[in-house]
Scaffold this motif. Structure first.
Motif, PDB file in Angstrom:
ATOM      1  N   LEU A 123       0.593  -1.356   0.158  1.00 24.55           N
ATOM      2  CA  LEU A 123      -0.173  -0.198  -0.407  1.00 24.55           C
ATOM      3  C   LEU A 123       0.555   1.054   0.139  1.00 24.55           C
ATOM      4  O   LEU A 123       1.106   2.199  -0.652  1.00 24.55           O
ATOM      5  CB  LEU A 123      -0.909   0.434   0.995  1.00 24.55           C
ATOM      6  CG  LEU A 123      -1.368  -0.666   0.795  1.00 24.55           C
ATOM      7  CD1 LEU A 123      -2.843  -1.419   2.464  1.00 24.55           C
ATOM      8  CD2 LEU A 123      -3.006  -0.540   0.009  1.00 24.55           C
ATOM      9  N   ALA A 124       2.026   0.984   1.440  1.00 23.67           N
ATOM     10  CA  ALA A 124       2.783   2.221   1.029  1.00 23.67           C
ATOM     11  C   ALA A 124       3.567   2.710  -0.412  1.00 23.67           C
ATOM     12  O   ALA A 124       4.087   4.155  -1.554  1.00 23.67           O
ATOM     13  CB  ALA A 124       3.609   2.418   1.946  1.00 23.67           C
ATOM     14  N   ALA A 151       1.361   0.116  -9.038  1.00 19.14           N
ATOM     15  CA  ALA A 151      -0.134   0.748  -8.578  1.00 19.14           C
ATOM     16  C   ALA A 151      -1.031  -0.097  -8.377  1.00 19.14           C
ATOM     17  O   ALA A 151      -1.198  -0.832  -6.770  1.00 19.14           O
ATOM     18  CB  ALA A 151      -0.175   2.237  -8.771  1.00 19.14           C
ATOM     19  N   MET A 152      -2.111  -0.725  -9.297  1.00 18.43           N
ATOM     20  CA  MET A 152      -2.826  -1.295  -8.754  1.00 18.43           C
ATOM     21  C   MET A 152      -2.780  -2.479  -8.766  1.00 18.43           C
ATOM     22  O   MET A 152      -3.521  -3.297  -7.926  1.00 18.43           O
ATOM     23  CB  MET A 152      -3.505  -1.058 -10.556  1.00 18.43           C
ATOM     24  CG  MET A 152      -4.006  -0.428 -10.764  1.00 18.43           C
ATOM     25  SD  MET A 152      -5.651   0.679  -9.353  1.00 18.43           S
ATOM     26  CE  MET A 152      -6.424   1.761 -10.261  1.00 18.43           C
ATOM     27  N   TYR A 190      -1.980  -2.481  -4.371  1.00 19.51           N
ATOM     28  CA  TYR A 190      -3.661  -1.240  -4.386  1.00 19.51           C
ATOM     29  C   TYR A 190      -4.405  -2.605  -3.964  1.00 19.51           C
ATOM     30  O   TYR A 190      -5.011  -3.428  -3.184  1.00 19.51           O
ATOM     31  CB  TYR A 190      -3.808  -0.363  -4.787  1.00 19.51           C
ATOM     32  CG  TYR A 190      -5.822   0.124  -3.886  1.00 19.51           C
ATOM     33  CD1 TYR A 190      -4.837   1.022  -3.137  1.00 19.51           C
ATOM     34  CD2 TYR A 190      -6.222  -0.351  -4.348  1.00 19.51           C
ATOM     35  CE1 TYR A 190      -6.184   0.996  -2.186  1.00 19.51           C
ATOM     36  CE2 TYR A 190      -7.368   0.177  -3.683  1.00 19.51           C
ATOM     37  CZ  TYR A 190      -7.320   1.137  -2.821  1.00 19.51           C
ATOM     38  OH  TYR A 190      -8.267   1.039  -2.195  1.00 19.51           O
ATOM     39  N   TRP A 191      -4.448  -3.195  -4.903  1.00 17.38           N
ATOM     40  CA  TRP A 191      -5.606  -4.710  -5.041  1.00 17.38           C
ATOM     41  C   TRP A 191      -5.201  -6.089  -4.445  1.00 17.38           C
ATOM     42  O   TRP A 191      -6.341  -6.645  -4.743  1.00 17.38           O
ATOM     43  CB  TRP A 191      -6.411  -4.635  -6.908  1.00 17.38           C
ATOM     44  CG  TRP A 191      -7.159  -3.805  -6.746  1.00 17.38           C
ATOM     45  CD1 TRP A 191      -7.003  -2.128  -7.037  1.00 17.38           C
ATOM     46  CD2 TRP A 191      -8.522  -3.314  -6.226  1.00 17.38           C
ATOM     47  NE1 TRP A 191      -7.313  -1.554  -6.979  1.00 17.38           N
ATOM     48  CE2 TRP A 191      -8.767  -2.491  -6.288  1.00 17.38           C
ATOM     49  CE3 TRP A 191      -9.540  -3.867  -5.165  1.00 17.38           C
ATOM     50  CZ2 TRP A 191      -9.996  -1.172  -6.401  1.00 17.38           C
ATOM     51  CZ3 TRP A 191     -10.562  -3.501  -4.631  1.00 17.38           C
ATOM     52  CH2 TRP A 191     -11.173  -1.981  -4.883  1.00 17.38           C
ATOM     53  N   GLY A 192      -4.173  -6.191  -4.603  1.00 20.10           N
ATOM     54  CA  GLY A 192      -3.542  -7.790  -4.076  1.00 20.10           C
ATOM     55  C   GLY A 192      -3.568  -8.490  -4.815  1.00 20.10           C
ATOM     56  O   GLY A 192      -3.200  -9.734  -5.165  1.00 20.10           O
ATOM     57  N   GLY A 193      -2.627  -7.932  -6.012  1.00 27.44           N
ATOM     58  CA  GLY A 193      -3.124  -9.040  -7.512  1.00 27.44           C
ATOM     59  C   GLY A 193      -3.680  -9.563  -8.031  1.00 27.44           C
ATOM     60  O   GLY A 193      -3.902 -10.681  -8.461  1.00 27.44           O
ATOM     61  N   ALA A 194      -5.366  -8.845  -7.475  1.00 24.63           N
ATOM     62  CA  ALA A 194      -6.464  -9.684  -7.713  1.00 24.63           C
ATOM     63  C   ALA A 194      -7.389  -8.411  -7.995  1.00 24.63           C
ATOM     64  O   ALA A 194      -7.276  -7.542  -7.694  1.00 24.63           O
ATOM     65  CB  ALA A 194      -7.380 -10.164  -7.178  1.00 24.63           C
ATOM     66  N   CYS A 195      -8.427  -8.986  -9.545  1.00 26.32           N
ATOM     67  CA  CYS A 195      -9.588  -8.877  -9.721  1.00 26.32           C
ATOM     68  C   CYS A 195     -10.618  -8.108  -9.058  1.00 26.32           C
ATOM     69  O   CYS A 195     -10.818  -8.839  -7.808  1.00 26.32           O
ATOM     70  CB  CYS A 195     -10.397  -9.052 -10.667  1.00 26.32           C
ATOM     71  SG  CYS A 195     -11.521  -8.201 -11.741  1.00 26.32           S
ATOM     72  N   ALA A 196     -10.713  -6.519  -9.199  1.00 29.03           N
ATOM     73  CA  ALA A 196     -11.095  -5.863  -7.872  1.00 29.03           C
ATOM     74  C   ALA A 196     -12.828  -5.768  -7.500  1.00 29.03           C
ATOM     75  O   ALA A 196     -13.404  -6.041  -7.139  1.00 29.03           O
ATOM     76  CB  ALA A 196     -10.729  -4.221  -8.284  1.00 29.03           C
ATOM     77  N   VAL A 197     -13.246  -6.641  -8.655  1.00 29.34           N
ATOM     78  CA  VAL A 197     -14.736  -7.275  -8.635  1.00 29.34           C
ATOM     79  C   VAL A 197     -14.563  -8.672  -8.634  1.00 29.34           C
ATOM     80  O   VAL A 197     -15.362  -9.824  -7.466  1.00 29.34           O
ATOM     81  CB  VAL A 197     -15.247  -6.727 -10.361  1.00 29.34           C
ATOM     82  CG1 VAL A 197     -16.389  -7.977 -10.366  1.00 29.34           C
ATOM     83  CG2 VAL A 197     -15.876  -5.828 -10.574  1.00 29.34           C
ATOM     84  N   THR A 198     -13.703  -9.846  -9.625  1.00 35.14           N
ATOM     85  CA  THR A 198     -13.813 -11.237  -9.526  1.00 35.14           C
ATOM     86  C   THR A 198     -13.209 -11.944  -9.077  1.00 35.14           C
ATOM     87  O   THR A 198     -13.145 -12.591  -8.121  1.00 35.14           O
ATOM     88  CB  THR A 198     -13.649 -11.788 -10.850  1.00 35.14           C
ATOM     89  OG1 THR A 198     -12.440 -11.597 -11.072  1.00 35.14           O
ATOM     90  CG2 THR A 198     -14.744 -11.213 -11.603  1.00 35.14           C
ATOM     91  N   GLY A 199     -11.592 -10.949  -8.006  1.00 32.94           N
ATOM     92  CA  GLY A 199     -11.101 -11.680  -7.163  1.00 32.94           C
ATOM     93  C   GLY A 199     -10.479 -12.283  -8.055  1.00 32.94           C
ATOM     94  O   GLY A 199      -8.278 -13.239  -7.243  1.00 32.94           O
ATOM     95  N   ASP A 240      -2.715   8.310 -10.019  1.00 29.00           N
ATOM     96  CA  ASP A 240      -3.434   8.036  -8.994  1.00 29.00           C
ATOM     97  C   ASP A 240      -4.331   6.740  -9.107  1.00 29.00           C
ATOM     98  O   ASP A 240      -5.541   6.494  -9.708  1.00 29.00           O
ATOM     99  CB  ASP A 240      -4.614   9.304  -8.806  1.00 29.00           C
ATOM    100  CG  ASP A 240      -5.534   9.208  -7.187  1.00 29.00           C
ATOM    101  OD1 ASP A 240      -5.743   8.350  -6.544  1.00 29.00           O
ATOM    102  OD2 ASP A 240      -6.235   9.984  -7.006  1.00 29.00           O
ATOM    103  N   VAL A 241      -3.932   5.376  -7.652  1.00 30.32           N
ATOM    104  CA  VAL A 241      -4.423   4.322  -7.808  1.00 30.32           C
ATOM    105  C   VAL A 241      -6.053   4.524  -7.746  1.00 30.32           C
ATOM    106  O   VAL A 241      -6.873   3.215  -7.436  1.00 30.32           O
ATOM    107  CB  VAL A 241      -3.681   3.874  -6.609  1.00 30.32           C
ATOM    108  CG1 VAL A 241      -4.404   4.479  -5.112  1.00 30.32           C
ATOM    109  CG2 VAL A 241      -3.801   2.394  -6.954  1.00 30.32           C
TER     110      VAL A 241
END
Length: 262
Positions: free
Chosen positions: A101-102, A150-151, A154-163, A189-190
């Motif tokens: 995140l940082a 950055a994406m 931020y999203w932990g390497g997984a799709c923001a919808v499906t995972g 901007d993330v």
């Protein structure tokens, strides 16, 4: 803190994004930092596992981190966020998420971007590097790579919808398109977009899908029920989370979805 406990925390830090032990450690605590991001933390071992404190970070990091570790956060002072981490594995995950995140949150992405652009230009012929067009292309190439990283962070390497977590199937999707942004800070901007699977990215980029203010997926009537089924656009799909800082960019995206006003 005994030597074994200290060594365990040092190794956890080194393996999970905090490679430096800082000289500012308070009594009984070990301060950790990194050259790759601005976050600094202090960790101590206790009977309940580990205690950790965010000492220096971007203003939005404590809230983002609390989203990933809600059961571990405790109320702290006005400038510190305290976490109680019951196991060594939890400490490792907490450090890794904090570091990710940082590196992703504003303004670290811009800091890294500027350094990467200068490094890329330095590798070019000096005459070419002075060209305005070459500089624009380099900034775009480096910026898009930086935004994707950055994406992913931020999203932990997984799709923001499906995972979905297959990197080759993931795209960094801008809500306010790169070409429409007023500044590099907006482009990087993330919160200006989401990490999406390739099919969702293509539809989002074409303004055939968007998200409402709660993060629920909205689909244009131009996409038939048959095609929705083939694309996996099942009822109830929504973002895994939605931060208030996403809303401004999402509103911009929804305005581009002319079918919403029809």
């Amino acid at each position: 803190m005994n030597l074994l406990q200290r060594a365990l925390i040092e190794k956890a830090g080194h393996d999970n994004g905090f490679e430096h032990v800082l000289p500012t450690s308070a009594d009984g605590w070990l301060a950790l930092g990194s050259a790759r991001h601005p976050a600094e933390v202090e960790v101590q071992s206790n009977s309940g596992g580990f205690a950790a404190v965010l000492c220096r970070c971007q203003p939005s990091l404590p809230g983002e981190l609390a989203r990933s570790f809600p059961e571990t956060m405790q109320a702290g002072g006005s400038t510190e966020a305290h976490f109680v981490l019951p196991t060594e594995a939890t400490l490792a995950r907490w450090l890794r998420r904090t570091a990710a995140l940082a590196q992703a949150l504003p303004d670290q992405a811009m800091t890294s971007f500027d350094a990467q652009v200068q490094a890329a230009l330095a590798e070019l012929d000096p005459a070419a590097a002075k060209s305005t067009e070459v500089q624009r292309l380099v900034r775009q190439r480096v910026g898009q790579q930086a935004f994707r990283q950055a994406m992913l962070d931020y999203w932990g390497g997984a799709c923001a919808v499906t995972g979905i977590s297959v990197p080759q199937a993931l795209r960094a999707s801008h809500a306010k398109a790169w070409a429409l942004c007023d500044t590099d800070a907006e482009r990087l901007d993330v919160y200006n977009g989401f990490l999406l699977s390739a099919n969702l990215d293509a539809l989002f980029d074409a303004y055939l899908v968007t998200f409402d203010g709660t993060g629920s997926l909205q689909v244009s009537a131009a996409v038939s029920d048959t095609e929705r089924a083939r694309l996996g656009l099942t009822h109830g799909l929504k973002l895994r989370w939605l931060d208030a800082r996403h809303q401004h960019y999402l509103q911009f995206h929804r305005l581009k979805c002319t079918w919403l006003s029809g």
